[in-house]
Design an enzyme around this catalytic site. Structure first.
Site, mmCIF file in Angstrom:
data_model
loop_
_atom_site.group_PDB
_atom_site.id
_atom_site.type_symbol
_atom_site.label_atom_id
_atom_site.label_comp_id
_atom_site.label_asym_id
_atom_site.label_seq_id
_atom_site.Cartn_x
_atom_site.Cartn_y
_atom_site.Cartn_z
ATOM 1 N N CYS A 191 3.310 5.062 9.075
ATOM 2 C CA CYS A 191 2.304 5.314 8.036
ATOM 3 C C CYS A 191 1.570 6.625 8.326
ATOM 4 O O CYS A 191 1.148 6.864 9.469
ATOM 5 C CB CYS A 191 1.321 4.147 8.012
ATOM 6 S SG CYS A 191 -0.081 4.400 6.906
ATOM 7 N N HIS A 226 5.635 -6.263 8.416
ATOM 8 C CA HIS A 226 5.497 -7.690 8.712
ATOM 9 C C HIS A 226 5.718 -8.518 7.456
ATOM 10 O O HIS A 226 4.805 -9.181 6.953
ATOM 11 C CB HIS A 226 4.118 -7.974 9.313
ATOM 12 C CG HIS A 226 3.989 -7.513 10.726
ATOM 13 N ND1 HIS A 226 2.807 -7.073 11.261
ATOM 14 C CD2 HIS A 226 4.916 -7.410 11.706
ATOM 15 C CE1 HIS A 226 3.007 -6.733 12.523
ATOM 16 N NE2 HIS A 226 4.282 -6.921 12.806
ATOM 17 N N GLU A 259 0.720 -1.115 16.398
ATOM 18 C CA GLU A 259 -0.010 0.085 15.977
ATOM 19 C C GLU A 259 -0.979 0.547 17.068
ATOM 20 O O GLU A 259 -1.059 1.732 17.395
ATOM 21 C CB GLU A 259 -0.787 -0.206 14.688
ATOM 22 C CG GLU A 259 -1.588 0.996 14.178
ATOM 23 C CD GLU A 259 -2.430 0.656 12.959
ATOM 24 O OE1 GLU A 259 -3.643 0.932 12.992
ATOM 25 O OE2 GLU A 259 -1.858 0.120 11.982
ATOM 26 N N SER A 272 2.009 -5.559 3.097
ATOM 27 C CA SER A 272 3.449 -5.541 3.365
ATOM 28 C C SER A 272 4.214 -6.480 2.442
ATOM 29 O O SER A 272 5.396 -6.741 2.660
ATOM 30 C CB SER A 272 3.717 -5.946 4.823
ATOM 31 O OG SER A 272 3.030 -5.107 5.711
ATOM 32 N N CYS A 312 0.868 -1.180 0.000
ATOM 33 C CA CYS A 312 0.000 0.000 0.000
ATOM 34 C C CYS A 312 0.904 1.230 0.000
ATOM 35 O O CYS A 312 2.131 1.122 0.115
ATOM 36 C CB CYS A 312 -0.899 -0.005 1.239
ATOM 37 S SG CYS A 312 0.013 0.169 2.776
ATOM 38 N N SER A 354 -0.986 -8.542 10.467
ATOM 39 C CA SER A 354 -2.410 -8.479 10.790
ATOM 40 C C SER A 354 -3.261 -8.404 9.529
ATOM 41 O O SER A 354 -4.245 -9.122 9.390
ATOM 42 C CB SER A 354 -2.681 -7.269 11.690
ATOM 43 O OG SER A 354 -4.061 -7.115 11.913
ATOM 44 N N ASN A 355 -2.857 -7.527 8.576
ATOM 45 C CA ASN A 355 -3.715 -7.355 7.393
ATOM 46 C C ASN A 355 -3.686 -8.596 6.505
ATOM 47 O O ASN A 355 -4.673 -8.939 5.864
ATOM 48 C CB ASN A 355 -3.306 -6.090 6.616
ATOM 49 C CG ASN A 355 -1.999 -6.252 5.852
ATOM 50 O OD1 ASN A 355 -1.964 -6.828 4.784
ATOM 51 N ND2 ASN A 355 -0.909 -5.736 6.418
ATOM 52 N N HIS A 406 -1.041 -5.404 19.259
ATOM 53 C CA HIS A 406 -0.478 -4.965 17.987
ATOM 54 C C HIS A 406 0.283 -3.648 18.204
ATOM 55 O O HIS A 406 -0.200 -2.749 18.902
ATOM 56 C CB HIS A 406 -1.605 -4.762 16.964
ATOM 57 C CG HIS A 406 -1.109 -4.652 15.550
ATOM 58 N ND1 HIS A 406 -0.560 -3.498 15.049
ATOM 59 C CD2 HIS A 406 -1.071 -5.577 14.537
ATOM 60 C CE1 HIS A 406 -0.220 -3.695 13.781
ATOM 61 N NE2 HIS A 406 -0.517 -4.956 13.453
ATOM 62 N N CYS A 439 -7.631 1.630 6.879
ATOM 63 C CA CYS A 439 -6.941 2.096 5.681
ATOM 64 C C CYS A 439 -7.733 1.677 4.440
ATOM 65 O O CYS A 439 -8.178 0.529 4.333
ATOM 66 C CB CYS A 439 -5.537 1.496 5.654
ATOM 67 S SG CYS A 439 -4.587 1.942 4.196
#
Length: 679
Positions: free
Chosen positions: A92, A38, A122, A258, A12, A215-216, A120, A186
C-alpha cells in the site's frame, strides 16, 4: 426486515491497487509471499489462477514474487532481489510513505515509536526501516517502555482511531523531550470506522464482512459493538444462520478494506431474499423431530476427531460432544471410544452452541447409570473410595466414579482442620451420609470412618500402656493447663506441672506442636478416656545438675526472676534459683533491690555459698565489681548540610501532523450498485 449498508465499505484504494497488480501478474509459477490481503476469497481466486502462496522465501530464485499489501521486512525484499527474482510490489502506498518517514527520522537519531500490533506484518515491515529498534505500543501498559526524549510516533494504518487518540493523549504526559507524531491511520480506515459507528447506532444487529484475520475488519467489529449488542463478524453471508437474524427488524452491513464488492453484493442480495429463505427453512424444520434440553436421546456417530464427536440425533441440527463431555478420564482418546456409525445414547445439554449445533454429553448418560450404583451403595451403607479434587467454600469436592461428591469441612476429619488443601489429590475412604438422585447430590464423611478407626486404635493403645512406661509421642496442641500428646493415635495429657521441674507460665515455654517428646506414663484410666503423662520425669532434676557442675567461687550467668525487700532471686542456667542479697548487689549501699534490678534482667554473679542439705545458693555481684573507669568524652562531629541543587526541568515539545491520503478510493453504496448519489 430493513437492510442498511454502511456508506463506506469494502476495498480501499490501496487494496484495489494491490488486487489489480496481483491479478495482472497472476499465472502458474508466480509466488505470493503470505496472503495478498486478509480475505480468503481473494486468496482463493489467486490460487485458482496458479499463484503459489509461500511463507518462506528459502530456495525462491529467478521467479516472480508478489509482495502483499501490508508489506514485509526489508531484509526479505533484499534477499529476493539478490536471488534474481522479479518483485511485484503490491505494498500500500500509505505503508510505503510510513517507511520513508521512519527511515528519515531514524537516520536523524530519533527514537521511533509504532502504535500497533507487534505481530502484524505491516508493523514488522515498518520496524525494519529503523533496524528493528522501534518501541511497539499496543496497549496502555506498553507505555512504560516509551523512550524519554527525541520521539517520533507513527501508527499502523488500520489502527482504531479512538484507541490511537487515547494513546497519543497519554504519550503527551510522559516524555520530557521533543515528540513528533504522524497520524498515519489510513483515511479509508477512519471513514469506514466512522460509517460503521454511525450505522451501528440505528440498527438492532450489525454484520461485519471480512477476513477473521484482518486487523481493520476486527476493529470495525469493535467499533460496532460500542453501540450495538448484536455484532456478527463473518467472511461471507453464508457463514451465518438465518435463524440468528430473523428476530431483528433493522440490520446493518459493513465490510473491511480487504473485502471484495462481490461479497458485499452477495450479502445484501441474500438478506433482501430473507423472507423467502425463512419460509423454506420453517418447512424443512417441521420435518425434524423435537428435542428438548435435559432429554436422553439416541444418535448415530457421524465423524470423530481428537477434540469432539459429531452425532446425528434426527434433529434439524447435528449434535456435538466435546472431549470433556465424553469421559471422566481426561487422558482418553476420542477415537478409542467411538467410530462413525456407532449407535449411542446422549444427554442434551444445550440447544445451540452459538454456531447452530446442539451441545451433547455422553459422560452424563454414563453418570446416570453410576447414580443407580451409588444409590445401592448408600442403601447398603457401604463405604467408597474417592479422590479429592479441590477445596471449595465449606469443604472439599471429590470424584466418585466420575460424579461430583461433597465432603463438608466438619466431616473431613475427627480433628478440626484449618488447612483443607492438604487433602487435594488424596484418595480417602468415606461413608455416604446423604444422597439425592434427582439432584445428583452426594455428601460424604471421612470423619465417621476415622472415628471407627480411632476407636480400634484406642483399644489397642490402652491395652499396651502401663503406669511407669517411658514412651515417645508427638505434641498435638497446647492449652493453658498443659500439652496434648499423640501416643499411637490416642491423645494423652502432660499437665503444666509435669512439664518441667521449674515453674512454667505456659506450656509453649517448654514444648511446641509437632515436637517429638519422650514421656513417662503416670496414669491410665480407660473408663474416663484419660492418659496422664509426665515430661519432667524423663529429665535430670535441676539441683542435681547444679551441684555436679558448679562449686563455690564459680562465676555464672542468670536471670532475675523475683524481687523482695531483702534481695533478688536469680535463676541460673541449670534451672535452680539462688539468692542475691541486697548487700551483695553493689559496693555502695542499696536501699532495696528494685532500685538497681528488674525482673528479666540478665546478670553475671559469683557463687559464694552452697547449702546442699537445705538446697540454698548464695550469690554476689559485689564480689565481681572493680573501680569505675572514667567515661571517655566523645567529640561532637559537626556534619555540614549539603546545599540542595535545583535542576530545571525542560518543558516538553509536542508536535502532531495529520498525514492525509491523496486518493482513498474507497467504495460507497453508489460504487457498489452503480448509482449516482448526487442525483
Amino acid at each position: 426486515m430493513e437492510i442498511y449498508l454502511a456508506e463506506n465499505a469494502g476495498f480501499c484504494g490501496g487494496v484495489k491497487r494491490a488486487v489489480k497488480l496481483a491479478f495482472d501478474n497472476a499465472d502458474k509459477g508466480v509466488y505470493c509471499l503470505g496472503d495478498l490481503v486478509h480475505n480468503p476469497r481473494v486468496v482463493s481466486e489467486l490460487k485458482e489462477k496458479g499463484v503459489i502462496k509461500i511463507d518462506d522465501i528459502k530456495g525462491i530464485k529467478d521467479s516472480k514474487v508478489i509482495i502483499r499489501s501490508h508489506g514485509v521486512h526489508k531484509s526479505i525484499l533484499e534477499e529476493l532481489k539478490d536471488n534474481n527474482n522479479e518483485i511485484v510490489d503490491c505494498v500500500c502506498p500509505k505503508v510505503t510513505m510510513i517507511y520513508d518517514i521512519v527511515k528519515k527520522h531514524y537516520e536523524d537519531n530519533k527514537n521511533i515509536v509504532i502504535l500497533g500490533n507487534k505481530d502484524h506484518p505491516e508493523v514488522i515491515g515498518i520496524n525494519s526501516y529503523c533496524e528493528d529498534s522501534a518501541t511497539i505500543i499496543e496497549t496502555e501498559e506498553d507505555l512504560v517502555n516509551l523512550p524519554k526524549e527525541n520521539i517520533v510516533v507513527v501508527s499502523q494504518t488500520t489502527n482504531n482511531q479512538k484507541k490511537y487518540k487515547k494513546l497519543i493523549n497519554l504519550i503527551k504526559t510522559i516524555p520530557k523531550g521533543e515528540v513528533l507524531v504522524y497520524n498515519t491511520i489510513c483515511s479509508a480506515t477512519k471513514n469506514r470506522q466512522q460509517s460503521t459507528e454511525e450505522l451501528s447506532k440505528k440498527v438492532e444487529a450489525m454484520i461485519v464482512l471480512g477476513g477473521k484475520n484482518s486487523s481493520n475488519t476486527k476493529k470495525l467489529a469493535e467499533v460496532a459493538k460500542m453501540h450495538c449488542e448484536n455484532v456478527y463478524l463473518i467472511e461471507s453471508i453464508k457463514d451465518i444462520e438465518y435463524s440468528y437474524l430473523k428476530k431483528f427488524n433493522k440490520i446493518g452491513i459493513t465490510a473491511g478494506a480487504s473485502t471484495p464488492s462481490s461479497v458485499i453484493k452477495e450479502a445484501v442480495s441474500s438478506m433482501e431474499n430473507f423472507d423467502n429463505n425463512e419460509m423454506m427453512m420453517e418447512a424443512i424444520e417441521q420435518s425434524f423431530k423435537r428435542v428438548r434440553r435435559g432429554e436422553v436421546v439416541n444418535g448415530e456417530v457421524l465423524f470423530v476427531n481428537p477434540s469432539e464427536v459429531m452425532v446425528n440425533i434426527g434433529y434439524r441440527a447435528d449434535g456435538i460432544i466435546a472431549k470433556e463431555e465424553l469421559s471422566s478420564d481426561p487422558s482418553v482418546k476420542t477415537t478409542d471410544l467411538f467410530q462413525p456409525g456407532d449407535e449411542i445414547q446422549v444427554y442434551v445439554m444445550k440447544m445451540d452452541d452459538g454456531e447452530g449445533n446442539v451441545v451433547l454429553s455422553y459422560k452424563r448418560v454414563e453418570n446416570m447409570k453410576v447414580l443407580d450404583d451409588v444409590e445401592e451403595l448408600f442403601n447398603n451403607k457401604e463405604r467408597v473410595t474417592v479422590k479429592v479434587k479441590s477445596v471449595v467454600k465449606g469443604g472439599l469436592t471429590a470424584d466418585l466414579e466420575g460424579l461430583n461428591a461433597f465432603i463438608p469441612a466438619s466431616h473431613a476429619s475427627v480433628r478440626f482442620q484449618r488447612d483443607l488443601s492438604k487433602y487435594v489429590g488424596q484418595e480417602l475412604l468415606c461413608e455416604i451420609i446423604d444422597f439425592d438422585k434427582s439432584k445428583r447430590k452426594i455428601v460424604l464423611s471421612r470423619k465417621n470412618v476415622e472415628a471407627e478407626e480411632l476407636d480400634s486404635k484406642k483399644k489397642a493403645v490402652y491395652e499396651s500402656l502401663h503406669e511407669g512406661d517411658i514412651i515417645e509421642g508427638t505434641v498435638q496442641r497446647l492449652t493453658n493447663f498443659g500439652a496434648f500428646v499423640d501416643v499411637g493415635g490416642v491423645d494423652g495429657l502432660i499437665h503444666i506441672s509435669e512439664l518441667s521441674w521449674n515453674r512454667v507460665k505456659h506450656p509453649s515455654d517448654v514444648v511446641t506442636p509437632g515436637q517429638s517428646v519422650k514421656v513417662q506414663v503416670l496414669n491410665v484410666d480407660e473408663s474416663k478416656n484419660r492418659i496422664a503423662l509426665g515430661l519432667k520425669q524423663t529429665t535430670q532434676k535441676p539441683w542435681d545438675i547444679f551441684v555436679s557442675t558448679v562449686k563455690v567461687g564459680d562465676v555464672v550467668d542468670g536471670e532475675v526472676v523475683n524481687l523482695l525487700d531483702f534481695g533478688a532471686f536469680v535463676r541460673l542456667e541449670s534451672g535452680v534459683d539462688g539468692l542475691l542479697h541486697v548487700s551483695q548487689i553493689a559496693k555502695e549501699h542499696v536501699e532495696k533491690p528494685a532500685d538497681r534490678l528488674a525482673i528479666g534482667d540478665k546478670v553475671t554473679v559469683k557463687v559464694t555459698d552452697i547449702d546442699e542439705e537445705g538446697k540454698k545458693i548464695s550469690l554476689s555481684i559485689k564480689a565481681l565489681l572493680e573501680p569505675e573507669e572514667e567515661e571517655e568524652v566523645k567529640e561532637e562531629v559537626k556534619v555540614e548540610k549539603k546545599k540542595e541543587v535545583k535542576v530545571e526541568k525542560k518543558k516538553p515539545v509536542f508536535v502532531e501532523e495529520e498525514i492525509e491520503d491523496e486518493d482513498d478510493g474507497f467504495n460507497t453504496i453508489g460504487d457498489l450498485f452503480n448509482i449516482d448519489l448526487n442525483k
